[in-house]
Write an enzyme that holds these catalytic residues in place. Structure first.
Site: not given
Length: 200
Positions: A11-13, A16
C-alpha cells in the site's frame, strides 16, 4: 520438488488499508507467515519487505500478488523484476486480478508470448496511473493555492517579545541578527515573519 506459496502486499501510505489484498491472498492459500507487506510508494523496488521476500524465494516457489500495480508502478522496473523472478530465480508468479498473468499456465511459446503482452500493457497502465496521480496532486495543490488555502504546517505563534524586537530593529537600534536571536528564531524566519507582520 517442494513448492512454497508466498504473497506480497503493498500500500502506498501507512494510512491505507491492506485488508482487501490480505483476504485475496488467504483465499489463494498463502500462509500468513509467508506474506510480506510494504507500506510505501511503488515508484521503485527498494522496499525492505520486498527485499526480504526476494531472499527467501527459491526455484519452483509460487508468488501471489493481488494486482500488477501492487508489485510496482514503474513500467521498466516491473518488467525487469518479472523477468528476474521468473527467468533467473525460477519462481512462478500469479496476479490474482488478471488470470492471464499466471506463469504456471502456458509454459509453451504462445502462453509466454500472451503473458508478455498482457504484462507490458498492464505495467504501462500502472506507470501511467502513477503519472496521473502526480498530475492530479499538482493540479489540486495549484487550485488550493489559487483559492488562498495555506498548505503545510501553520506558522508557530510569534514570541511575546517579537513586537518589541521588531520595532527596535525597524528603528535601527539593533541588527536583524540580534533581533532574531532575541526572538529565538533564525534570521531568515525573523525577516519572513517581519514581512507578514508589516502586512497586518
Amino acid at each position: 520438488m517442494e513448492t512454497n506459496a508466498y504473497g506480497y502486499i503493498r500500500v502506498s501510505t501507512r494510512e491505507q488499508n491492506e485488508d482487501r489484498q490480505t483476504i485475496a491472498l488467504r483465499e489463494a492459500g498463502v500462509p500468513a507467515q509467508n506474506t510480506y507487506i510494504d507500506k510505501q510508494s511503488g515508484k521503485d523496488f527498494n522496499r525492505p519487505q520486498y527485499r526480504r521476500l526476494l531472499r527467501r524465494l527459491k526455484k519452483h516457489d509460487l508468488l501471489y500478488v493481488k494486482s500488477i500495480d501492487r508489485l510496482g508502478r514503474n513500467y521498466e522496473e516491473i518488467l525487469q523484476q518479472w523477468r528476474y523472478l521468473t527467468k533467473e530465480k525460477g519462481v512462478d508468479l500469479v496476479v490474482l486480478d488478471m488470470p492471464l498473468l499466471d506463469t504456471r499456465r502456458g509454459k509453451d511459446l504462445m502462453g509466454t508470448f500472451l503473458s508478455d503482452i498482457v504484462l507490458q500493457v498492464l505495467s504501462f497502465v500502472a506507470e501511467n496511473e502513477r503519472a496521473n496521480i502526480r498530475q492530479r496532486q499538482a493540479e489540486g495543490i495549484a487550485a488550493a493555492k489559487a483559492r488562498g488555502v495555506r498548505l503545510g504546517r501553520p506558522p508557530r505563534p510569534l514570541p511575546q517579545n517579537y513586537r518589541s524586537a521588531y520595532q527596535r530593529w525597524k528603528a535601527g537600534a539593533i541588527t536583524g541578527t540580534a533581533a532574531a536571536k532575541e526572538c529565538g528564531m533564525p534570521l531568515s524566519t525573523f525577516r519572513d515573519r517581519a514581512l507578514a507582520y508589516e502586512g497586518l
